[in-house]
Design a protein around this motif. Sequence first.
Motif: not given
Length: 522
Positions: A494-500
Amino acid sequence: MAASQQHRFSGPVTVFQERRLPEPASPAGYSALIDTYGLAVPLPRTLSATGERHRITQEGGWRIMTPRHAPHPTLEGHLTFALKYEGLDLAVLKRLFQTAGPGPVEELVRDKPTGSYARRIWFLYEWLTGSALNLPDAQAGRYVTVLDPELQWGTKGETAPRYRLKNNLPGTPDFCPLVFRTETLSRFIDLDLPQRALDVVADVPRDVLARTAAFLLLKDSRSSYAIEGERPPQDRIQRWGRAIGEAGRQPLDHEELLRLQRIVIGDGRFVKLGFRDEGGFVGEHDRETRMPLPDHISARHEDLQSLIDGMIAFDRNAAQALDPVIAAAILAFGFVYIHPFEDGNGRIHRYLIHHVLAERGFNPPGVVFPVSAAILEQIDDYKQTLESYSGRLLPLIEWEPTEKFNVRVLNETGDFYRFFDATPHAEFLYGCVQRTVEEDLPNEAGFLRRYDEFRSQVESFIDMPERTIDLLFRFLQQNDGRLSNRAREKEFAELTDAEAERIEAIYSETFAPKNQVEGLSE
């Protein structure tokens, strides 16, 4: 002295009881007494002799002294040499007194009734044998201590007016191992580790300190079982951890030792609980014959009562006057050599370290130094320390196998467990304690503070339960700060690339290199 002249002391030799001397020299002090009187005792770690050179050398377990140090070739001469230069070896002295009998000692004292060495020998004879010599109380002579405090660790001492001495021995005739003063121990003591530990925790928030203490306690309990090669259920590890956390609160006595064994063993269906009523050994059995192959033979069960009584007396008296780590080494290693139980001895041996340190307030309140973890990380040195005495002891024990494939000791061995040189044990233990104070305690406290910072920053931009953040952290830790493809595709899909990327950056900024991160990694 006519009585002592019946024994001829040897001249220069190159080999002494299979130990080569670095040069031809004449045994002196304990080595001469052991050889001349045929004493079956563990040899001192360092033996003395006198050579022809006019300088003192030390090599290969020998101290070669100069011709001017050569003692008069009598019992009195070699005893005086031993007390003056070698300190007290109570096991050798007791066996010597039993072999020589009272006559030579009475004659020695009558010849020099005010001599400090004569009065010390007189005291030691009566203290070790429990038999009074046919001598009147001393009437003159300056008060001196029984044990030379410049050579070995002792207590302040109590007056012994019969001899005009101060008895500063750190124990009783039932249990009195001794520790030599060494440069290594002096350096450890000068570190003032209790203050260093207080300095470490002074700036740690209370909640972080509580969690640090809890982890270190669990780490010690887990490590203590690991040293024994055991992987018990988590509930047993936690139960033993709770016992360690309460160390020092209860006085040491027979019932307390039995209580600790019950906690350690847990399920007593297949282990005989309580003090041994037969022999015991540490080692293996021959695969074909099942005959014992001992590496260490425990004290005879007939001697356990007096040995345990001596340990209890040591804990209540001498241990309160000695340096705490030195006292802990004497008590803990004395216990493990005695091996009073069928099982559980090793973990209780390490518990006794915590008992003395906590009782003496050596560690900060509520904090247990994970000494067992430090031991586990230096397991070869630990075994070598144990063998520094058990290896010298084993050849002196006469035994036969029993029908249960156990051992039955055939000779008197109790004094070998009452009196031994605990210097290597004190030095080893101090090194472990230093490691826990200077590495484990600050590393764990620092880890928790960094972990809290990591969690706080992650929670600042994403809602995530604590257990999920913990899982996230573990994935990052295991993959050098990067979330693996598996983690991104499954648990954290569920994490976006930006969040990761942001989470990975927080981890990188918060934590030191991987080899400095401890705590939850275990």
